[in-house]
Design an enzyme around this catalytic site. Structure first.
Site, PDB file in Angstrom:
ATOM      1  N   LYS A   1       0.830  -1.210   0.000  1.00  0.00           N
ATOM      2  CA  LYS A   1       0.000   0.000   0.000  1.00  0.00           C
ATOM      3  C   LYS A   1       0.864   1.259   0.000  1.00  0.00           C
ATOM      4  CE  LYS A   1      -2.210  -1.129   3.819  1.00  0.00           C
ATOM      5  NZ  LYS A   1      -1.671  -2.441   4.244  1.00  0.00           N
TER       6      LYS A   1
ATOM      7  N   ARG B   1      -0.562  -9.440  13.221  1.00  0.00           N
ATOM      8  CA  ARG B   1      -1.113  -8.355  12.392  1.00  0.00           C
ATOM      9  C   ARG B   1      -1.956  -8.926  11.247  1.00  0.00           C
ATOM     10  NH1 ARG B   1       4.207  -5.358  10.850  1.00  0.00           N
ATOM     11  NH2 ARG B   1       2.871  -4.036   9.579  1.00  0.00           N
TER      12      ARG B   1
ATOM     13  N   ARG C   1      -9.948   0.445   8.244  1.00  0.00           N
ATOM     14  CA  ARG C   1      -9.534  -0.907   8.605  1.00  0.00           C
ATOM     15  C   ARG C   1     -10.628  -1.671   9.345  1.00  0.00           C
ATOM     16  NH1 ARG C   1      -3.673   0.210   8.428  1.00  0.00           N
ATOM     17  NH2 ARG C   1      -2.484  -1.696   8.665  1.00  0.00           N
TER      18      ARG C   1
ATOM     19  N   ARG D   1      11.726  -6.048   5.539  1.00  0.00           N
ATOM     20  CA  ARG D   1      11.665  -4.618   5.842  1.00  0.00           C
ATOM     21  C   ARG D   1      12.164  -4.364   7.267  1.00  0.00           C
ATOM     22  NH1 ARG D   1       6.010  -1.419   5.386  1.00  0.00           N
ATOM     23  NH2 ARG D   1       5.558  -2.534   7.306  1.00  0.00           N
TER      24      ARG D   1
ATOM     25  N   ARG E   1      11.057  -0.543  12.570  1.00  0.00           N
ATOM     26  CA  ARG E   1       9.698  -0.597  13.107  1.00  0.00           C
ATOM     27  C   ARG E   1       9.546  -1.795  14.034  1.00  0.00           C
ATOM     28  NH1 ARG E   1       5.185   0.423   8.520  1.00  0.00           N
ATOM     29  NH2 ARG E   1       4.049  -0.883  10.005  1.00  0.00           N
TER      30      ARG E   1
HETATM   31  P1  B4P Z   1       4.084  -1.861   2.189  1.00  0.00           P
HETATM   32  O1  B4P Z   1       3.220  -2.958   1.720  1.00  0.00           O
HETATM   33  O2  B4P Z   1       4.163  -0.666   1.347  1.00  0.00           O
HETATM   34  O3  B4P Z   1       3.588  -1.630   3.676  1.00  0.00           O
HETATM   35  P2  B4P Z   1       2.079  -1.229   4.064  1.00  0.00           P
HETATM   36  O4  B4P Z   1       1.130  -2.324   3.633  1.00  0.00           O
HETATM   37  O5  B4P Z   1       1.793   0.140   3.566  1.00  0.00           O
HETATM   38  O6  B4P Z   1       2.186  -1.064   5.612  1.00  0.00           O
HETATM   39  P3  B4P Z   1       1.545  -1.740   6.892  1.00  0.00           P
HETATM   40  O7  B4P Z   1       0.175  -2.288   6.638  1.00  0.00           O
HETATM   41  O8  B4P Z   1       2.603  -2.627   7.430  1.00  0.00           O
HETATM   42  O9  B4P Z   1       1.452  -0.596   7.946  1.00  0.00           O
HETATM   43  P4  B4P Z   1       0.498   0.587   8.352  1.00  0.00           P
HETATM   44  O10 B4P Z   1       1.458   1.685   8.429  1.00  0.00           O
HETATM   45  O11 B4P Z   1      -0.710   0.806   7.497  1.00  0.00           O
HETATM   46  O12 B4P Z   1       5.538  -2.402   2.324  1.00  0.00           O
HETATM   47  C1  B4P Z   1       5.853  -3.671   2.812  1.00  0.00           C
HETATM   48  C2  B4P Z   1       7.181  -4.164   2.237  1.00  0.00           C
HETATM   49  O13 B4P Z   1       6.929  -4.844   1.016  1.00  0.00           O
HETATM   50  C3  B4P Z   1       8.194  -3.071   1.914  1.00  0.00           C
HETATM   51  O14 B4P Z   1       9.450  -3.476   2.350  1.00  0.00           O
HETATM   52  C4  B4P Z   1       8.155  -2.963   0.386  1.00  0.00           C
HETATM   53  O15 B4P Z   1       9.394  -2.601  -0.162  1.00  0.00           O
HETATM   54  C5  B4P Z   1       7.783  -4.378  -0.015  1.00  0.00           C
HETATM   55  N1  B4P Z   1       7.069  -4.470  -1.282  1.00  0.00           N
HETATM   56  C6  B4P Z   1       6.037  -3.664  -1.670  1.00  0.00           C
HETATM   57  N2  B4P Z   1       5.587  -4.059  -2.896  1.00  0.00           N
HETATM   58  C7  B4P Z   1       6.353  -5.146  -3.262  1.00  0.00           C
HETATM   59  C8  B4P Z   1       6.380  -6.013  -4.416  1.00  0.00           C
HETATM   60  N3  B4P Z   1       5.530  -5.848  -5.428  1.00  0.00           N
HETATM   61  N4  B4P Z   1       7.266  -7.029  -4.441  1.00  0.00           N
HETATM   62  C9  B4P Z   1       8.129  -7.212  -3.410  1.00  0.00           C
HETATM   63  N5  B4P Z   1       8.177  -6.427  -2.299  1.00  0.00           N
HETATM   64  C10 B4P Z   1       7.288  -5.409  -2.226  1.00  0.00           C
HETATM   65  O16 B4P Z   1      -0.066   0.131   9.803  1.00  0.00           O
HETATM   66  C11 B4P Z   1       0.770  -0.134  10.908  1.00  0.00           C
HETATM   67  C12 B4P Z   1      -0.052  -0.293  12.209  1.00  0.00           C
HETATM   68  O17 B4P Z   1      -0.722   0.950  12.531  1.00  0.00           O
HETATM   69  C13 B4P Z   1      -1.195  -1.315  12.188  1.00  0.00           C
HETATM   70  O18 B4P Z   1      -0.743  -2.640  12.473  1.00  0.00           O
HETATM   71  C14 B4P Z   1      -2.131  -0.750  13.299  1.00  0.00           C
HETATM   72  O19 B4P Z   1      -1.676  -1.093  14.587  1.00  0.00           O
HETATM   73  C15 B4P Z   1      -2.016   0.751  13.133  1.00  0.00           C
HETATM   74  N6  B4P Z   1      -3.050   1.326  12.249  1.00  0.00           N
HETATM   75  C16 B4P Z   1      -2.823   1.950  11.046  1.00  0.00           C
HETATM   76  N7  B4P Z   1      -3.990   2.352  10.495  1.00  0.00           N
HETATM   77  C17 B4P Z   1      -4.985   1.982  11.353  1.00  0.00           C
HETATM   78  C18 B4P Z   1      -6.415   2.081  11.306  1.00  0.00           C
HETATM   79  N8  B4P Z   1      -7.058   2.664  10.273  1.00  0.00           N
HETATM   80  N9  B4P Z   1      -7.130   1.576  12.348  1.00  0.00           N
HETATM   81  C19 B4P Z   1      -6.520   1.008  13.396  1.00  0.00           C
HETATM   82  N10 B4P Z   1      -5.170   0.862  13.498  1.00  0.00           N
HETATM   83  C20 B4P Z   1      -4.396   1.327  12.472  1.00  0.00           C
END
Ligand code: B4P
Length: 188
Positions: free
Chosen positions: A14, A146, A89, A128, A134
């Site tokens: 994302k 998670r 979420r 990551r 993190r």
């Molecule tokens: P990303 O995939 O970009 O990470 P993310 O989904 O955006 O983040 P995440 O869900 O972990 O965290 P969030 O901050 O929303 O990257 C992951 C990895 O994959 C990277 O290393 C990237 O390089 C790699 N990658 C990406 N695409 C790739 C591909 N095509 N091929 C190979 N590798 C690839 O949330 C964190 C915490 O915050 C939650 O657990 C919760 O506690 C809280 N939170 C956030 N929003 C909330 C909400 N609305 N309600 C309640 N709690 C919330």
């Protein structure tokens, strides 16, 4: 306005894809994960409470994230649109977002769901974790927690938008650029 939601489990891509979407469509990026991490960094009361939950792989309370999004929408009334990343979420968050956007005469056009297997998510997040610093990326049990939290509380949000004919699934495994092209096709 173009308002879209980028949806998917932790590590689905994302954050990665949001950067590319923003560059192409000049949208305001609203990532609740980034907003919460910023509160933690600043050591606010909200940040301290959120950190305890995030470090356990749990969601923070709906009221907290809904309030943060409401403030950001108010601050950016002239925007070309918004990309919601990691929000909503829960179904309660989705309902609150609909109410907020309706009050501005706006709505969500599309939810893009990035689909990635659990094993791939685990591998990406552990990788990551080597550099992100993190706490929630540091160990396998926490990452599985998670994913479990996502499966129980967050997947119903896809059904919420599916019932409004707004959900489009995109294969989230493959080259980042190819996935981005599939997303732009879904945006239309
Ligand atoms: P990303 O995939 O970009 O990470 P993310 O989904 O955006 O983040 P995440 O869900 O972990 O965290 P969030 O901050 O929303 O990257 C992951 C990895 O994959 C990277 O290393 C990237 O390089 C790699 N990658 C990406 N695409 C790739 C591909 N095509 N091929 C190979 N590798 C690839 O949330 C964190 C915490 O915050 C939650 O657990 C919760 O506690 C809280 N939170 C956030 N929003 C909330 C909400 N609305 N309600 C309640 N709690 C919330």
């Amino acid at each position: 306005m173009l308002n879209l939601i980028l949806f998917g489990p932790p590590g689905a891509g994302k954050g990665t894809q949001s950067e590319k979407i923003i560059a192409q469509y000049q949208l305001i990026h609203l990532s609740t994960g980034d907003l919460l991490r910023s509160e933690i960094q600043q050591g606010t009361d909200l940040g301290l409470k959120a950190k305890t939950l995030m470090d356990q792989g749990l969601l923070v309370p709906d009221e907290v994230v809904i309030g943060m999004i409401e403030n950001k929408l108010k601050e950016n009334r002239q925007a070309a649109g918004f990309i919601f990343d990691g929000f909503p979420r829960t179904v309660k968050q989705a309902e609150a977002l609909d109410t907020l956007l309706t009050s501005y005469g706006e709505s969500i056009q599309v939810m893009i769901g990035l689909e990635v297997t659990d094993e791939e998510l685990l591998a990406r997040l552990l990788n990551r974790g080597k550099t992100s610093g993190r706490p929630d990326d540091q160990n396998e049990d926490l990452i599985r927690k998670r994913i479990q939290e996502y499966n129980s509380k967050t997947t119903p949000v896809a059904d919420y938008y599916r019932s409004q004919d707004k959900y489009v699934a995109v294969q989230g495994i493959g080259e980042i650029q190819e996935i981005f092209q599939a997303i732009t096709a879904a945006i239309g």
